[in-house]
Write an enzyme that holds these catalytic residues in place. Structure first.
Site, mmCIF file in Angstrom:
data_model
loop_
_atom_site.group_PDB
_atom_site.id
_atom_site.type_symbol
_atom_site.label_atom_id
_atom_site.label_comp_id
_atom_site.label_asym_id
_atom_site.label_seq_id
_atom_site.Cartn_x
_atom_site.Cartn_y
_atom_site.Cartn_z
ATOM 1 N N ARG A 225 0.852 -1.185 0.000
ATOM 2 C CA ARG A 225 0.000 0.000 0.000
ATOM 3 C C ARG A 225 0.894 1.242 0.000
ATOM 4 O O ARG A 225 1.894 1.302 0.728
ATOM 5 C CB ARG A 225 -0.902 0.030 1.242
ATOM 6 C CG ARG A 225 -2.083 -0.922 1.188
ATOM 7 C CD ARG A 225 -3.118 -0.495 0.144
ATOM 8 N NE ARG A 225 -4.285 -1.369 0.114
ATOM 9 C CZ ARG A 225 -4.440 -2.418 -0.701
ATOM 10 N NH1 ARG A 225 -3.475 -2.754 -1.547
ATOM 11 N NH2 ARG A 225 -5.556 -3.124 -0.688
ATOM 12 N N GLU A 254 -3.283 7.683 -4.950
ATOM 13 C CA GLU A 254 -3.491 6.963 -6.204
ATOM 14 C C GLU A 254 -4.744 7.522 -6.850
ATOM 15 O O GLU A 254 -5.765 7.634 -6.162
ATOM 16 C CB GLU A 254 -3.690 5.467 -5.951
ATOM 17 C CG GLU A 254 -2.399 4.741 -5.703
ATOM 18 C CD GLU A 254 -2.599 3.253 -5.437
ATOM 19 O OE1 GLU A 254 -3.625 2.687 -5.887
ATOM 20 O OE2 GLU A 254 -1.734 2.664 -4.780
ATOM 21 N N HIS A 273 -0.907 0.253 -9.869
ATOM 22 C CA HIS A 273 -1.591 -0.695 -8.967
ATOM 23 C C HIS A 273 -2.132 -1.898 -9.758
ATOM 24 O O HIS A 273 -3.350 -2.129 -9.813
ATOM 25 C CB HIS A 273 -2.721 0.007 -8.197
ATOM 26 C CG HIS A 273 -3.062 -0.695 -6.905
ATOM 27 N ND1 HIS A 273 -3.510 -0.045 -5.781
ATOM 28 C CD2 HIS A 273 -3.021 -2.013 -6.569
ATOM 29 C CE1 HIS A 273 -3.744 -0.929 -4.814
ATOM 30 N NE2 HIS A 273 -3.449 -2.133 -5.273
#
Ligand code: GLV
Length: 307
Positions: A225, A254, A273
């Site tokens: 993360r 993000e 991601h």
């Protein structure tokens, strides 16, 4: 028949199974619903199939009194206030196991790419800068025989460790309950790979002090993360050459805006991601999410409940 809101279109056929028994409302856009839209669509729903991009909190539960179940299409669930869900009597599930291999593969892809400078050397070909075989050009770092420090000893960390043995790497592990200390791992590792969940304890675990402990030849890989790494400290460490490089599948925030200062740092590889983004993994994640929702809406325990 229950109304279910699904916050994104999913690959595969899992949603067909849900639609056979329930009324399914699928968010049609490429970008996720904004918080107001999420609340509006969830109000009146009994089931919610969410993504890591959706913030599921007490306010959302307050506005959705009929909500019984949230199935997060991800193994991580730091986007969900699990305590608030418990207080509101809402079951929460995730998708463990099915994305372990894909995420471990991507971790190794990032590690190898950063170590052997694949993005830079591929770009030089496209830019017409391929002069000839140059003995001193595009030099990177050996992966075989190097020391890999794995932070977090969950399924994905273990899968990365298994891959590392195929590269004759020495593996160090640090977790809350076992392994070497974080300081020792940072000081001894040629590659540091993060595989812990995001919690209040792990937020900015890799800060300026941690980066300063790493070798100047070391590379940081983050497929866990984004907020586990302090982005300002990372940008500075890359600019100053405190570490040799970083490869990130996850960032904070993000998406990272195109003008984010971190993106101008040297020796940085960022992908959007995509840890679990293989056809097989994403289809299985959709299947597990639907299994969770179907079970909860039938009054049964979710097969993959978050406890
Ligand atoms: C993705 O980040 C996941 O947690 O599955």
């Amino acid at each position: 028949m229950a109304r279910c809101f699904v916050t994104r279109q999913l690959p595969g056929t899992a949603l067909d199974r849900l639609a056979e028994v329930h009324e399914v409302d699928v968010w049609p856009e490429r970008l996720p619903p904004d918080p107001d839209e999420l609340r509006r669509r969830t109000a009146g729903a009994r089931g919610l199939l969410s993504m890591v991009t959706d913030r599921i909190d007490g306010e959302l539960f307050d506005g959705a009194p009929e909500l019984e179940a949230v199935a997060n299409c991800a193994v991580g669930y730091d986007n969900i206030d699990v305590e608030a869900a418990r207080e509101h009597g809402v079951a929460v599930g995730n998708t463990p196991g099915v994305l372990t291999g894909a995420t471990a593969d991507l971790t190794f892809a990032l590690l190898l790419s950063a170590a052997r400078r694949l993005p830079q050397s591929a770009a030089s070909v496209l830019e017409g800068d391929w002069v000839t075989w140059e003995p001193g050009a595009h030099l990177g770092y050996d992966v075989h025989g190097a020391t890999l420090g794995i932070v977090g000893r969950g399924r994905i960390g273990e899968a990365v460790a298994r891959r590392a043995t195929g590269f004759d790497m020495e593996v160090l592990v640090h977790s809350r309950s076992c392994g070497v200390s974080l300081d020792e791992l940072l000081e001894r590792s040629d590659f540091v790979s993060l595989h812990c969940p995001l919690t209040p304890e792990t937020r900015h675990l890799i800060d300026a002090g941690a980066l300063a402990r790493m070798k100047p030849t070391a590379i940081l890989v983050n497929t866990a993360r984004g907020p586990i790494v302090d982005p300002v400290a990372l940008g500075r460490a890359l600019h100053e050459g405190t570490i040799a490089g970083a490869a990130l599948d996850v960032t904070d925030p993000e998406p990272l805006p195109a003008d984010d200062p971190l993106l101008s740092a040297p020796n940085l590889l960022v992908v959007p991601h995509i840890g679990s983004a293989s056809h097989a993994a994403r289809e299985k994640m959709a299947e597990l999410s639907v299994d969770n929702l179907l079970a909860a809406l039938a009054g049964e325990p979710m097969p993959h409940a978050v406890t």
